[in-house]
Scaffold this active site. Structure first.
Site, PDB file in Angstrom:
ATOM      1  N   HIS A   1    -103.832 -22.783 -37.649  1.00  0.00           N
ATOM      2  CA  HIS A   1    -103.451 -23.571 -38.828  1.00  0.00           C
ATOM      3  C   HIS A   1    -104.615 -24.466 -39.225  1.00  0.00           C
ATOM      4  O   HIS A   1    -105.610 -24.549 -38.515  1.00  0.00           O
ATOM      5  CB  HIS A   1    -102.158 -24.356 -38.593  1.00  0.00           C
ATOM      6  CG  HIS A   1    -102.230 -25.436 -37.546  1.00  0.00           C
ATOM      7  ND1 HIS A   1    -102.460 -25.179 -36.214  1.00  0.00           N
ATOM      8  CD2 HIS A   1    -102.104 -26.795 -37.643  1.00  0.00           C
ATOM      9  CE1 HIS A   1    -102.451 -26.313 -35.534  1.00  0.00           C
ATOM     10  NE2 HIS A   1    -102.250 -27.312 -36.380  1.00  0.00           N
TER      11      HIS A   1
ATOM     12  N   HIS B   1     -94.549 -26.729 -38.008  1.00  0.00           N
ATOM     13  CA  HIS B   1     -95.557 -27.780 -37.834  1.00  0.00           C
ATOM     14  C   HIS B   1     -96.352 -27.903 -39.138  1.00  0.00           C
ATOM     15  O   HIS B   1     -96.520 -28.990 -39.669  1.00  0.00           O
ATOM     16  CB  HIS B   1     -96.457 -27.427 -36.655  1.00  0.00           C
ATOM     17  CG  HIS B   1     -97.601 -28.366 -36.435  1.00  0.00           C
ATOM     18  ND1 HIS B   1     -97.431 -29.683 -36.080  1.00  0.00           N
ATOM     19  CD2 HIS B   1     -98.941 -28.183 -36.543  1.00  0.00           C
ATOM     20  CE1 HIS B   1     -98.622 -30.265 -35.961  1.00  0.00           C
ATOM     21  NE2 HIS B   1     -99.554 -29.381 -36.243  1.00  0.00           N
TER      22      HIS B   1
ATOM     23  N   HIS C   1    -105.256 -27.756 -39.564  1.00  0.00           N
ATOM     24  CA  HIS C   1    -105.580 -29.127 -39.141  1.00  0.00           C
ATOM     25  C   HIS C   1    -106.998 -29.224 -38.576  1.00  0.00           C
ATOM     26  O   HIS C   1    -107.483 -28.314 -37.908  1.00  0.00           O
ATOM     27  CB  HIS C   1    -104.554 -29.630 -38.117  1.00  0.00           C
ATOM     28  CG  HIS C   1    -103.237 -29.992 -38.740  1.00  0.00           C
ATOM     29  ND1 HIS C   1    -102.057 -30.054 -38.031  1.00  0.00           N
ATOM     30  CD2 HIS C   1    -102.930 -30.332 -40.015  1.00  0.00           C
ATOM     31  CE1 HIS C   1    -101.063 -30.405 -38.846  1.00  0.00           C
ATOM     32  NE2 HIS C   1    -101.569 -30.571 -40.055  1.00  0.00           N
TER      33      HIS C   1
ATOM     34  N   HIS D   1    -102.819 -28.359 -27.033  1.00  0.00           N
ATOM     35  CA  HIS D   1    -102.953 -29.755 -26.572  1.00  0.00           C
ATOM     36  C   HIS D   1    -102.411 -29.938 -25.152  1.00  0.00           C
ATOM     37  O   HIS D   1    -101.459 -29.260 -24.763  1.00  0.00           O
ATOM     38  CB  HIS D   1    -102.181 -30.713 -27.497  1.00  0.00           C
ATOM     39  CG  HIS D   1    -102.771 -30.845 -28.863  1.00  0.00           C
ATOM     40  ND1 HIS D   1    -103.734 -31.774 -29.172  1.00  0.00           N
ATOM     41  CD2 HIS D   1    -102.535 -30.151 -30.003  1.00  0.00           C
ATOM     42  CE1 HIS D   1    -104.063 -31.663 -30.461  1.00  0.00           C
ATOM     43  NE2 HIS D   1    -103.349 -30.677 -30.986  1.00  0.00           N
TER      44      HIS D   1
ATOM     45  N   ASP E   1    -100.137 -25.428 -32.496  1.00  0.00           N
ATOM     46  CA  ASP E   1     -99.265 -26.604 -32.323  1.00  0.00           C
ATOM     47  C   ASP E   1     -97.804 -26.266 -32.614  1.00  0.00           C
ATOM     48  O   ASP E   1     -97.036 -27.107 -33.068  1.00  0.00           O
ATOM     49  CB  ASP E   1     -99.697 -27.737 -33.273  1.00  0.00           C
ATOM     50  CG  ASP E   1    -101.042 -28.332 -32.900  1.00  0.00           C
ATOM     51  OD1 ASP E   1    -101.566 -28.024 -31.816  1.00  0.00           O
ATOM     52  OD2 ASP E   1    -101.573 -29.121 -33.710  1.00  0.00           O
TER      53      ASP E   1
ATOM     54  N   ASP F   1    -108.331 -30.758 -36.162  1.00  0.00           N
ATOM     55  CA  ASP F   1    -108.548 -30.582 -34.719  1.00  0.00           C
ATOM     56  C   ASP F   1    -108.367 -29.122 -34.273  1.00  0.00           C
ATOM     57  O   ASP F   1    -108.295 -28.831 -33.082  1.00  0.00           O
ATOM     58  CB  ASP F   1    -107.630 -31.522 -33.911  1.00  0.00           C
ATOM     59  CG  ASP F   1    -106.155 -31.221 -34.092  1.00  0.00           C
ATOM     60  OD1 ASP F   1    -105.743 -30.949 -35.236  1.00  0.00           O
ATOM     61  OD2 ASP F   1    -105.418 -31.242 -33.090  1.00  0.00           O
ATOM     62  N   HIS F   2    -108.313 -28.209 -35.255  1.00  0.00           N
ATOM     63  CA  HIS F   2    -108.243 -26.775 -34.960  1.00  0.00           C
ATOM     64  C   HIS F   2    -109.319 -25.974 -35.690  1.00  0.00           C
ATOM     65  O   HIS F   2    -109.651 -24.870 -35.275  1.00  0.00           O
ATOM     66  CB  HIS F   2    -106.853 -26.230 -35.317  1.00  0.00           C
ATOM     67  CG  HIS F   2    -105.771 -26.872 -34.509  1.00  0.00           C
ATOM     68  ND1 HIS F   2    -105.130 -26.248 -33.471  1.00  0.00           N
ATOM     69  CD2 HIS F   2    -105.260 -28.135 -34.554  1.00  0.00           C
ATOM     70  CE1 HIS F   2    -104.256 -27.096 -32.914  1.00  0.00           C
ATOM     71  NE2 HIS F   2    -104.323 -28.234 -33.562  1.00  0.00           N
TER      72      HIS F   2
HETATM   73 FE    FE Z   1    -103.418 -30.102 -33.130  1.00  0.00          FE
HETATM   74 ZN    ZN Z   2    -101.760 -29.438 -35.853  1.00  0.00          ZN
END
Ligand code: FE
Ligand code: ZN
Length: 257
Positions: A54, A113, A56, A175, A137, A58-59
């Site tokens: 996805h 999410h 985001h 995570h 996530d 942090d990905h």
């Molecule tokens: Fe994340």
């Molecule tokens: Zn995420």
């Protein structure tokens, strides 16, 4: 296919898939590029693919830098994420497949999410192998992602697809949230023996800095409240039987936990 976990940022995991014979690699959700490049160099690999779950940051934060270093690589993501994943070239939907190092990955559309989230499932090829699920996530060890762009009923549907996979599927989630997730789980299902035992073992590992990802789907089915909307104990706890309602109540409590 070998899989390595690269811990980055405060609690993210990036996964490096590689074939030591062909010397090729693919990376799942590179939050940052540098630690990935370091491992790829150390193993003398050619990075040929980025599999994003996805959009985001942090990905996908490492996408552009990785492509600068490996201009030929292909960047995969969900079709609904069009315009949100830096450098995306391949637009995947439910039922599509990807290939890496002779393994075929099946794409699941798992909104909740985010509205565009996908998961990559590599079924076992031989009887000794495990299945490998890269779920970003959506499902976490002992928990699940927050509903930023989706509804409880969408998420139950998405998690239901994951729950239908075989017990010996390894859950490569993005995570290290397991201990906190299980602390919450105990507050909603305190009499679950498997959950109590898992909490103790995860606590032991985390006290020693040991990673708890991947987990096994069979364990998640027994101990993760967000896969247990039809467990009598959780139906009693939430005073509901409707899957989306049971799930939604639990998710709402976890948001405040
Ligand atoms: Fe994340
Ligand atoms: Zn995420």
């Amino acid at each position: 296919m070998q899989i390595e976990r690269i811990p980055v940022l405060s609690d993210n995991y990036v996964f490096l898939l590689y074939d030591p014979k062909q010397k090729i690699a693919a990376v799942v959700d590179p939050a940052v590029a540098e630690p990935v490049l370091k491992r790829i160099q150390a193993l003398s690999l050619d990075l040929i693919a980025i599999f994003n779950t996805h959009h985001h940051a942090d990905h996908v934060g490492g996408n552009r830098k990785l492509r600068q270093r490996f201009p030929e690589l292909l960047i995969y993501g969900g079709v609904e994420d069009k315009g949100r994943i830096p450098g995306q070239q391949i637009f995947l939907q439910e039922g599509d497949t990807v290939e890496f190092a002779g393994r075929k990955g099946q794409i699941f559309f798992v909104p909740g999410h985010t509205r565009a989230h996908i998961a990559y499932y590599f079924p076992p090829v031989t009887a000794e192998e495990t299945g490998e699920l890269f779920c970003g996530d959506t499902l976490f060890a002992g928990g699940c992602g927050r509903l930023f762009e989706g509804t409880p009923s969408q998420m139950v549907n998405s998690l239901g697809k994951i729950r239908a996979l075989p017990d010996n599927t390894r859950i490569w989630c993005a995570h290290e949230y397991t201990l906190k997730n299980l602390k919450f789980a105990l507050t909603v299902e305190e009499d679950n023996n498997a959950l109590q035992a898992r909490y103790q073992s995860v606590k032991y590992d985390r006290d020693r800095g040991i990673a708890t990802v991947p987990s096994m789907l069979g364990v998640e089915k027994q101990t993760n409240p967000f896969l247990r909307w039809d467990a009598p104990a959780l139906q009693a706890f939430t005073n509901d039987k409707n899957p989306a309602k049971v799930f939604g109540k639990l998710r709402g409590m976890k948001d405040l936990f």
